[in-house]
Design an enzyme around this catalytic site. Sequence first.
Site, mmCIF file in Angstrom:
data_model
loop_
_atom_site.group_PDB
_atom_site.id
_atom_site.type_symbol
_atom_site.label_atom_id
_atom_site.label_comp_id
_atom_site.label_asym_id
_atom_site.label_seq_id
_atom_site.Cartn_x
_atom_site.Cartn_y
_atom_site.Cartn_z
ATOM 1 N N ASP A 129 30.768 12.636 2.028
ATOM 2 C CA ASP A 129 30.269 13.983 2.299
ATOM 3 C C ASP A 129 31.382 15.016 2.476
ATOM 4 O O ASP A 129 31.141 16.090 3.006
ATOM 5 C CB ASP A 129 29.394 13.972 3.558
ATOM 6 C CG ASP A 129 30.148 13.450 4.784
ATOM 7 O OD1 ASP A 129 31.358 13.152 4.670
ATOM 8 O OD2 ASP A 129 29.538 13.357 5.865
ATOM 9 N N HIS B 238 33.503 11.973 5.823
ATOM 10 C CA HIS B 238 33.378 10.554 6.157
ATOM 11 C C HIS B 238 33.742 9.692 4.946
ATOM 12 O O HIS B 238 33.343 9.986 3.821
ATOM 13 C CB HIS B 238 31.970 10.241 6.636
ATOM 14 C CG HIS B 238 31.623 10.966 7.891
ATOM 15 N ND1 HIS B 238 30.905 12.146 7.886
ATOM 16 C CD2 HIS B 238 31.927 10.704 9.188
ATOM 17 C CE1 HIS B 238 30.768 12.569 9.136
ATOM 18 N NE2 HIS B 238 31.377 11.723 9.938
ATOM 19 N N SER C 92 34.231 9.670 14.455
ATOM 20 C CA SER C 92 33.355 8.821 13.643
ATOM 21 C C SER C 92 34.094 8.102 12.523
ATOM 22 O O SER C 92 33.671 7.025 12.088
ATOM 23 C CB SER C 92 32.216 9.656 13.042
ATOM 24 O OG SER C 92 32.729 10.715 12.242
#
Length: 204
Positions: free
Chosen positions: A179, A182, A9
């Site tokens: 977080d 990310h 991601s």
Amino acid sequence: MKVLFIGDSITEWGRHGDPEDIGTGYVRLIHDYFVTLYPNKQFTFLNRGVGGNRITDLAERWQQDAIAPNPDVISISIGINDVWRQIDHPEMEQVSVKQFEHLYVDLLTQVKEKTNAKIILMEPTVIDEDVESRGNQLLPNYVAVIRKVAQQFDATLVPTHRAFIDYLKANNGYKLTTDGVHMNSTGNMLMATTWIQAAGERLK
């Protein structure tokens, strides 16, 4: 020149909402840097990041997403989820350091045998913005594998883990992530500048 980025991601970041499928993360910053610095050179940037991926997931899609596009340069960023799942989903079947190395060697062997791509390997960044966090204590074993296979396959190493740890040790209070994993814009900038410093010559 076709430059392909593949990973999880952190690489994917925003690409599915982007008409160019490049995203808004570090891949976008690298793209914009080279497109503007070398306006007379033809670049094609491909983002093949998929959220949640571990190296086992890369192995399943490697032929389609990494080999078939036949890139001139391939940049691989993987390892965060191989460690993070040990913390947030310990009930899952985990990827050991030994398995991580075995799969990484297989993926890079395929690149060498099936393409003429220059290989760039990015270290995984951090898990929590705390040098002493459990994630950051587990990551170095996986980072060591990436450094080892980079030498084995004559790949360019992007020391992103080292860059992030050095930044955290400076303790200036300015966050790099949303977080703990990310990236915010600052974290993406640190990834991009570290990549450009280590691997930029590969695109010239």
